[in-house]
Design a protein around this motif. Structure first.
Motif, PDB file in Angstrom:
ATOM      1  N   LEU A 129       0.805  -1.218   0.000  1.00  0.00           N
ATOM      2  CA  LEU A 129       0.000   0.000   0.000  1.00  0.00           C
ATOM      3  C   LEU A 129       0.840   1.271   0.000  1.00  0.00           C
ATOM      4  CD1 LEU A 129      -2.718  -1.029   2.621  1.00  0.00           C
ATOM      5  CD2 LEU A 129      -2.800  -1.281   0.128  1.00  0.00           C
ATOM      6  N   ALA A 130       2.010   1.222   0.601  1.00  0.00           N
ATOM      7  CA  ALA A 130       2.844   2.415   0.705  1.00  0.00           C
ATOM      8  C   ALA A 130       4.292   1.988   0.902  1.00  0.00           C
ATOM      9  CB  ALA A 130       2.392   3.291   1.870  1.00  0.00           C
ATOM     10  N   THR A 131       5.218   2.863   0.494  1.00  0.00           N
ATOM     11  CA  THR A 131       6.645   2.583   0.681  1.00  0.00           C
ATOM     12  C   THR A 131       7.374   3.851   1.093  1.00  0.00           C
ATOM     13  OG1 THR A 131       7.225   3.043  -1.633  1.00  0.00           O
ATOM     14  CG2 THR A 131       6.628   0.772  -1.090  1.00  0.00           C
ATOM     15  N   ILE A 132       8.375   3.676   1.921  1.00  0.00           N
ATOM     16  CA  ILE A 132       9.235   4.789   2.324  1.00  0.00           C
ATOM     17  C   ILE A 132       9.964   5.341   1.104  1.00  0.00           C
ATOM     18  CG2 ILE A 132      11.261   5.413   3.705  1.00  0.00           C
ATOM     19  CD1 ILE A 132      10.388   3.266   5.718  1.00  0.00           C
ATOM     20  N   ALA A 133      10.323   4.456   0.184  1.00  0.00           N
ATOM     21  CA  ALA A 133      11.068   4.863  -1.007  1.00  0.00           C
ATOM     22  C   ALA A 133      10.287   5.863  -1.854  1.00  0.00           C
ATOM     23  CB  ALA A 133      11.418   3.636  -1.848  1.00  0.00           C
ATOM     24  N   HIS A 134       8.966   5.817  -1.789  1.00  0.00           N
ATOM     25  CA  HIS A 134       8.129   6.713  -2.585  1.00  0.00           C
ATOM     26  C   HIS A 134       7.622   7.895  -1.769  1.00  0.00           C
ATOM     27  CE1 HIS A 134       7.273   3.143  -5.490  1.00  0.00           C
ATOM     28  NE2 HIS A 134       8.407   3.762  -5.768  1.00  0.00           N
ATOM     29  N   GLY A 135       8.231   8.112  -0.606  1.00  0.00           N
ATOM     30  CA  GLY A 135       7.893   9.285   0.172  1.00  0.00           C
ATOM     31  C   GLY A 135       6.908   9.069   1.299  1.00  0.00           C
ATOM     32  N   ASP A 136       6.417   7.848   1.476  1.00  0.00           N
ATOM     33  CA  ASP A 136       5.513   7.556   2.589  1.00  0.00           C
ATOM     34  C   ASP A 136       6.316   7.380   3.871  1.00  0.00           C
ATOM     35  OD1 ASP A 136       3.028   7.343   0.961  1.00  0.00           O
ATOM     36  OD2 ASP A 136       4.089   5.645   0.081  1.00  0.00           O
ATOM     37  N   GLY A 137       5.674   7.590   4.996  1.00  0.00           N
ATOM     38  CA  GLY A 137       6.382   7.480   6.263  1.00  0.00           C
ATOM     39  C   GLY A 137       6.719   6.059   6.653  1.00  0.00           C
ATOM     40  N   VAL A 138       5.941   5.103   6.136  1.00  0.00           N
ATOM     41  CA  VAL A 138       6.097   3.702   6.513  1.00  0.00           C
ATOM     42  C   VAL A 138       5.845   2.835   5.285  1.00  0.00           C
ATOM     43  CG1 VAL A 138       5.209   1.844   8.002  1.00  0.00           C
ATOM     44  CG2 VAL A 138       5.271   4.184   8.854  1.00  0.00           C
ATOM     45  N   CYS A 139       6.579   1.722   5.177  1.00  0.00           N
ATOM     46  CA  CYS A 139       6.254   0.718   4.163  1.00  0.00           C
ATOM     47  C   CYS A 139       5.109  -0.133   4.714  1.00  0.00           C
ATOM     48  CB  CYS A 139       7.457  -0.174   3.868  1.00  0.00           C
ATOM     49  SG  CYS A 139       8.836   0.667   3.066  1.00  0.00           S
ATOM     50  N   THR A 140       3.980  -0.121   4.015  1.00  0.00           N
ATOM     51  CA  THR A 140       2.789  -0.807   4.513  1.00  0.00           C
ATOM     52  C   THR A 140       2.359  -1.887   3.539  1.00  0.00           C
ATOM     53  OG1 THR A 140       2.056   1.245   5.559  1.00  0.00           O
ATOM     54  CG2 THR A 140       0.436  -0.518   5.358  1.00  0.00           C
ATOM     55  N   THR A 141       2.193  -3.104   4.048  1.00  0.00           N
ATOM     56  CA  THR A 141       1.774  -4.236   3.232  1.00  0.00           C
ATOM     57  C   THR A 141       0.523  -4.843   3.841  1.00  0.00           C
ATOM     58  OG1 THR A 141       4.090  -4.709   2.676  1.00  0.00           O
ATOM     59  CG2 THR A 141       2.461  -6.433   2.220  1.00  0.00           C
TER      60      THR A 141
END
Length: 231
Positions: A202-214
């Protein structure tokens, strides 16, 4: 504490940064030498040293035998730890990015994908030993998060609609993955192999999100059978 800032004797953190940097560059030092070099009192330098030791950035030890001269008990020295070295800026990310750029130029996109898959496969092997394939999906997911934490990803789990989310609060390759998302995609596939189920990033730190979320789909637990047999 983040190290690597510019020297500023007016700030506590920057002074401790300077102390740690001197030890990093010159090797183990005793308190008297550091105090003299920085123009600080013995009490002041010891406060900084104690704080750095408490943070795990320095370790206090006996000096090497060759360094002991004169009479009396030799002064203890302070040395940088692995955590202290890691806290300073380094060029590892630049090196990895340069290597992957070269790989893409010489072998094409497929070569980058192959490398990402190889790295993810290595990660999967590390994680598989900590995840019981016979356990229920929620237990497997929690075990995955614990194993990720043990390998430096600082992962936790959170309940979510129709499943559970694995939240990675640290990504060792975030800066590289920002240019090469193949690393994130391969990591997601590795999670699927370890858990034995489909997952969605759902989200990754690499793309600017605060947390990598799976997101991991976990069917609701039917507790009817466990409660119907009770008196």
């Amino acid at each position: 504490m983040k190290l690597g800032a510019q020297v500023d004797s007016g700030g506590t953190d920057r002074t401790r940064d300077t102390v740690a940097r001197i030890i990093l560059e010159r090797g183990p030092q005793n308190a008297a030498t550091l105090a003299d070099r920085l123009g600080l009192s013995a009490a002041a330098i010891r406060r900084h040293l104690d704080a750095l030791v408490a943070d795990g950035l320095l370790v206090e030890s006996e000096p090497r035998p060759a360094a002991q001269r004169g009479r009396g008990r030799p002064a203890r020295v302070y040395a940088i730890t692995d955590a202290g070295r890691a806290a300073f800026p380094h060029a590892y990310d630049d090196l990895a990015t340069t290597a992957l750029r070269y790989l893409r130029e010489t072998g094409g996109e497929q070569a980058v994908v192959a490398f990402a898959d190889h790295r993810a496969e290595s990660l999967a092997r590390l994680l598989t030993g900590d995840v019981d394939p016979a356990a229920d999906p929620l237990t497997r997911t929690e075990a995955l998060a614990e194993s990720l934490t043990a390998h430096g990803y600082a992962a936790t789990t959170e309940q979510a609609s129709a499943g559970v989310q694995v939240c990675q609060h640290h990504c060792p390759v975030a800066h590289v993955a920002a240019e090469f998302p193949e690393l994130c995609e391969a990591e997601t596939r590795a999670f699927e192999r370890v858990l034995g189920t489909y997952v969605q990033r759902l989200a990754t730190i690499a793309h600017g999100d605060g947390v990598c979320t799976t997101h991991v789909p976990v069917p609701p637990v039917d507790r009817t059978n466990t409660t119907s047999g009770r008196a």
